[in-house]
Design a protein around this motif. Structure first.
Motif, PDB file in Angstrom:
ATOM      1  N   LEU A  85      11.125  -8.065 -28.928  1.00  0.00           N
ATOM      2  CA  LEU A  85      12.429  -8.724 -28.802  1.00  0.00           C
ATOM      3  C   LEU A  85      13.472  -7.967 -29.608  1.00  0.00           C
ATOM      4  O   LEU A  85      14.585  -7.718 -29.132  1.00  0.00           O
ATOM      5  N   LYS A  86      13.114  -7.600 -30.825  1.00  0.00           N
ATOM      6  CA  LYS A  86      14.060  -6.881 -31.683  1.00  0.00           C
ATOM      7  C   LYS A  86      14.447  -5.536 -31.060  1.00  0.00           C
ATOM      8  O   LYS A  86      15.612  -5.143 -31.093  1.00  0.00           O
ATOM      9  N   ILE A  87      13.484  -4.865 -30.454  1.00  0.00           N
ATOM     10  CA  ILE A  87      13.751  -3.590 -29.789  1.00  0.00           C
ATOM     11  C   ILE A  87      14.635  -3.806 -28.560  1.00  0.00           C
ATOM     12  O   ILE A  87      15.599  -3.073 -28.332  1.00  0.00           O
ATOM     13  N   THR A  88      14.313  -4.839 -27.775  1.00  0.00           N
ATOM     14  CA  THR A  88      15.097  -5.148 -26.579  1.00  0.00           C
ATOM     15  C   THR A  88      16.527  -5.508 -26.942  1.00  0.00           C
ATOM     16  O   THR A  88      17.476  -5.063 -26.278  1.00  0.00           O
ATOM     17  N   LEU A 143      18.204  -4.472 -29.528  1.00  0.00           N
ATOM     18  CA  LEU A 143      18.866  -3.220 -29.904  1.00  0.00           C
ATOM     19  C   LEU A 143      19.274  -2.420 -28.668  1.00  0.00           C
ATOM     20  O   LEU A 143      20.396  -1.899 -28.589  1.00  0.00           O
ATOM     21  N   MET A 144      18.363  -2.330 -27.720  1.00  0.00           N
ATOM     22  CA  MET A 144      18.621  -1.549 -26.508  1.00  0.00           C
ATOM     23  C   MET A 144      19.752  -2.160 -25.681  1.00  0.00           C
ATOM     24  O   MET A 144      20.474  -1.442 -24.985  1.00  0.00           O
ATOM     25  N   LYS A 145      19.902  -3.473 -25.762  1.00  0.00           N
ATOM     26  CA  LYS A 145      20.933  -4.156 -24.978  1.00  0.00           C
ATOM     27  C   LYS A 145      22.182  -4.442 -25.810  1.00  0.00           C
ATOM     28  O   LYS A 145      23.072  -5.179 -25.379  1.00  0.00           O
ATOM     29  N   ASP A 146      22.238  -3.854 -27.014  1.00  0.00           N
ATOM     30  CA  ASP A 146      23.381  -4.004 -27.912  1.00  0.00           C
ATOM     31  C   ASP A 146      23.692  -5.480 -28.202  1.00  0.00           C
ATOM     32  O   ASP A 146      24.837  -5.914 -28.140  1.00  0.00           O
ATOM     33  N   LYS A 147      22.642  -6.231 -28.496  1.00  0.00           N
ATOM     34  CA  LYS A 147      22.756  -7.656 -28.831  1.00  0.00           C
ATOM     35  C   LYS A 147      22.142  -7.878 -30.210  1.00  0.00           C
ATOM     36  O   LYS A 147      21.439  -7.027 -30.738  1.00  0.00           O
ATOM     37  N   THR A 148      22.407  -9.042 -30.784  1.00  0.00           N
ATOM     38  CA  THR A 148      21.829  -9.419 -32.075  1.00  0.00           C
ATOM     39  C   THR A 148      21.195 -10.795 -31.957  1.00  0.00           C
ATOM     40  O   THR A 148      21.429 -11.520 -30.988  1.00  0.00           O
ATOM     41  N   MET A 149      20.429 -11.153 -32.980  1.00  0.00           N
ATOM     42  CA  MET A 149      19.854 -12.508 -33.019  1.00  0.00           C
ATOM     43  C   MET A 149      20.979 -13.542 -33.075  1.00  0.00           C
ATOM     44  O   MET A 149      20.865 -14.617 -32.507  1.00  0.00           O
ATOM     45  N   GLY A 150      22.060 -13.201 -33.756  1.00  0.00           N
ATOM     46  CA  GLY A 150      23.205 -14.119 -33.838  1.00  0.00           C
ATOM     47  C   GLY A 150      23.820 -14.389 -32.478  1.00  0.00           C
ATOM     48  O   GLY A 150      24.161 -15.534 -32.159  1.00  0.00           O
ATOM     49  N   ILE A 151      23.953 -13.347 -31.683  1.00  0.00           N
ATOM     50  CA  ILE A 151      24.478 -13.510 -30.324  1.00  0.00           C
ATOM     51  C   ILE A 151      23.514 -14.353 -29.496  1.00  0.00           C
ATOM     52  O   ILE A 151      23.931 -15.250 -28.767  1.00  0.00           O
ATOM     53  N   LEU A 168      18.233 -12.085 -21.223  1.00  0.00           N
ATOM     54  CA  LEU A 168      18.156 -10.630 -21.409  1.00  0.00           C
ATOM     55  C   LEU A 168      17.750  -9.890 -20.135  1.00  0.00           C
ATOM     56  O   LEU A 168      17.714  -8.669 -20.115  1.00  0.00           O
ATOM     57  N   GLU A 169      17.429 -10.660 -19.087  1.00  0.00           N
ATOM     58  CA  GLU A 169      16.981 -10.100 -17.805  1.00  0.00           C
ATOM     59  C   GLU A 169      15.830  -9.116 -18.018  1.00  0.00           C
ATOM     60  O   GLU A 169      15.902  -7.936 -17.646  1.00  0.00           O
ATOM     61  N   CYS A 170      14.770  -9.634 -18.647  1.00  0.00           N
ATOM     62  CA  CYS A 170      13.618  -8.784 -18.954  1.00  0.00           C
ATOM     63  C   CYS A 170      12.323  -9.581 -18.813  1.00  0.00           C
ATOM     64  O   CYS A 170      12.337 -10.806 -18.847  1.00  0.00           O
ATOM     65  N   PRO A 171      11.203  -8.894 -18.672  1.00  0.00           N
ATOM     66  CA  PRO A 171       9.908  -9.578 -18.612  1.00  0.00           C
ATOM     67  C   PRO A 171       9.473 -10.033 -20.001  1.00  0.00           C
ATOM     68  O   PRO A 171       9.986  -9.548 -21.022  1.00  0.00           O
ATOM     69  N   VAL A 172       8.534 -10.928 -20.048  1.00  0.00           N
ATOM     70  CA  VAL A 172       8.074 -11.512 -21.303  1.00  0.00           C
ATOM     71  C   VAL A 172       7.536 -10.455 -22.271  1.00  0.00           C
ATOM     72  O   VAL A 172       7.697 -10.579 -23.481  1.00  0.00           O
ATOM     73  N   GLN A 173       6.931  -9.397 -21.768  1.00  0.00           N
ATOM     74  CA  GLN A 173       6.394  -8.362 -22.654  1.00  0.00           C
ATOM     75  C   GLN A 173       7.496  -7.591 -23.376  1.00  0.00           C
ATOM     76  O   GLN A 173       7.219  -6.886 -24.346  1.00  0.00           O
ATOM     77  N   ASP A 174       8.750  -7.737 -22.950  1.00  0.00           N
ATOM     78  CA  ASP A 174       9.875  -7.144 -23.672  1.00  0.00           C
ATOM     79  C   ASP A 174      10.387  -8.074 -24.768  1.00  0.00           C
ATOM     80  O   ASP A 174      11.339  -7.741 -25.478  1.00  0.00           O
ATOM     81  N   VAL A 175       9.758  -9.232 -24.896  1.00  0.00           N
ATOM     82  CA  VAL A 175      10.166 -10.224 -25.892  1.00  0.00           C
ATOM     83  C   VAL A 175       9.069 -10.478 -26.922  1.00  0.00           C
ATOM     84  O   VAL A 175       9.346 -10.655 -28.099  1.00  0.00           O
ATOM     85  N   MET A 176       7.837 -10.506 -26.480  1.00  0.00           N
ATOM     86  CA  MET A 176       6.738 -10.828 -27.398  1.00  0.00           C
ATOM     87  C   MET A 176       5.483 -10.063 -27.035  1.00  0.00           C
ATOM     88  O   MET A 176       5.356  -9.563 -25.921  1.00  0.00           O
ATOM     89  N   GLU A 177       4.578  -9.987 -27.999  1.00  0.00           N
ATOM     90  CA  GLU A 177       3.276  -9.364 -27.770  1.00  0.00           C
ATOM     91  C   GLU A 177       2.283  -9.951 -28.764  1.00  0.00           C
ATOM     92  O   GLU A 177       2.677 -10.563 -29.760  1.00  0.00           O
ATOM     93  N   PHE A 178       1.026  -9.768 -28.475  1.00  0.00           N
ATOM     94  CA  PHE A 178      -0.021 -10.129 -29.417  1.00  0.00           C
ATOM     95  C   PHE A 178      -0.589  -8.842 -29.988  1.00  0.00           C
ATOM     96  O   PHE A 178      -0.901  -7.918 -29.247  1.00  0.00           O
ATOM     97  N   VAL A 179      -0.694  -8.793 -31.310  1.00  0.00           N
ATOM     98  CA  VAL A 179      -1.203  -7.608 -31.996  1.00  0.00           C
ATOM     99  C   VAL A 179      -2.366  -8.014 -32.888  1.00  0.00           C
ATOM    100  O   VAL A 179      -2.496  -9.173 -33.279  1.00  0.00           O
TER     101      VAL A 179
END
Length: 78
Positions: A11-14, A16-24, A57-68
């Motif tokens: 999510l943090k990477i996405t 950044l790539m979309k020029d957005k912040t958590m605040g937005i 964000l018009e993205c799939p779930v894997q662009d937001v979260m993952e399990f590590v």
């Protein structure tokens, strides 16, 4: 057995790539401060929130979260 933990690093990477912040994200989706805190701490949030974030964000779930792999669990097994 491999123990997994949730990560919102994608999510943090996405954002950044979309020029957005958590605040937005918080403002545009009317997310509660507690929800933003959970996202920042890699804690579980409702799937409905993840769905709204993905739509916004018009993205799939894997662009937001993952399990590590939980490195703390791996270390404790040694």
């Amino acid at each position: 057995m491999v123990n997994l933990k949730l990560s919102y690093k994608p999510l943090k990477i996405t954002l950044l790539m979309k020029d957005k912040t958590m605040g937005i994200l918080k403002k545009e989706l009317c997310l509660a401060p507690a929800t933003i805190a959970k996202l920042n701490k890699d804690e579980y949030v409702a799937l409905s929130v993840i769905h709204r974030v993905c739509e916004y964000l018009e993205c799939p779930v894997q662009d937001v979260m993952e399990f590590v792999e939980d490195s703390n669990e791996a270390k404790s097994e040694l």
